[in-house]
Write a protein that holds these residues in place. Structure first.
Motif, PDB file in Angstrom:
ATOM      1  N   ASP A 120       4.880  14.957  16.389  1.00  0.00           N
ATOM      2  CA  ASP A 120       4.797  14.554  17.885  1.00  0.00           C
ATOM      3  C   ASP A 120       3.780  13.921  18.390  1.00  0.00           C
ATOM      4  OD1 ASP A 120       3.423  16.741  18.099  1.00  0.00           O
ATOM      5  OD2 ASP A 120       4.359  17.823  19.458  1.00  0.00           O
ATOM      6  N   THR A 132       8.315  17.156  23.330  1.00  0.00           N
ATOM      7  CA  THR A 132       8.290  18.519  22.929  1.00  0.00           C
ATOM      8  C   THR A 132       7.497  19.291  23.224  1.00  0.00           C
ATOM      9  OG1 THR A 132       6.553  17.457  21.435  1.00  0.00           O
ATOM     10  CG2 THR A 132       8.731  17.202  20.407  1.00  0.00           C
ATOM     11  N   ARG A 133       6.257  19.317  24.136  1.00  0.00           N
ATOM     12  CA  ARG A 133       5.392  20.028  24.656  1.00  0.00           C
ATOM     13  C   ARG A 133       4.585  19.171  25.760  1.00  0.00           C
ATOM     14  NH1 ARG A 133       0.426  20.436  21.014  1.00  0.00           N
ATOM     15  NH2 ARG A 133       0.773  18.508  19.409  1.00  0.00           N
ATOM     16  N   LYS A 170       8.695  13.153  20.286  1.00  0.00           N
ATOM     17  CA  LYS A 170       9.057  13.169  18.924  1.00  0.00           C
ATOM     18  C   LYS A 170      10.139  12.344  18.904  1.00  0.00           C
ATOM     19  CE  LYS A 170       9.939  16.496  15.215  1.00  0.00           C
ATOM     20  NZ  LYS A 170      10.016  17.933  15.001  1.00  0.00           N
ATOM     21  N   ASP A 193      13.936  11.926  17.738  1.00  0.00           N
ATOM     22  CA  ASP A 193      14.934  12.628  17.765  1.00  0.00           C
ATOM     23  C   ASP A 193      16.092  12.185  16.710  1.00  0.00           C
ATOM     24  OD1 ASP A 193      17.159  14.723  18.172  1.00  0.00           O
ATOM     25  OD2 ASP A 193      17.360  14.132  20.090  1.00  0.00           O
TER      26      ASP A 193
END
Length: 126
Positions: free
Chosen positions: A32, A65-66, A75, A77
């Protein structure tokens, strides 16, 4: 950009930033990245990537993702409808060695050792 050969995606659709970003994300699908990370590694401006991000999120090509502070990480997919299509297209059209070269060209460089090499393969910390 590095001296890595153009991907089939860039050859078909032109060497534009969208194709370059998609190829980068596909080849680095296990990692990511922040917008800044993507910009630094692809040499595409942060502004362009930010504009592309909206469409990539809308069609689930990338996912957040975060979040660390104000930085969001994204990221590729591989499980989304468009993610699967793009992944298959990029890897089916490109040779494995091209994928490895692109991934290596965009990988994070290892930190330099601050010690000194004595010429015998040993590091001397001064």
């Amino acid at each position: 950009m590095s001296n890595v050969q153009l991907s089939p995606l860039a050859e078909i659709f032109g060497s534009n930033s969208s194709a370059e970003l998609i190829v980068f994300l596909v080849y680095n699908h296990g990692s990511d990245f922040t917008i800044k990370d993507m910009a630094d590694r692809t040499k595409i401006t942060k502004a362009k990537i930010s504009r592309m991000k909206e469409g990539l999120l809308k069609y689930s090509v990338i996912q957040e993702t975060r979040k660390v502070g104000k930085n969001s990480y994204y990221k590729f997919d591989r499980n989304s409808k468009f993610g699967k299509l793009l992944y298959d297209f990029v890897f089916a059209a490109g040779a494995p060695e091209r994928a490895a070269a692109q991934a290596a060209a965009s990988a994070t460089p290892l930190p330099r050792n601050k010690g000194k090499d004595d010429g015998m393969g040993k590091i001397i910390i001064a």
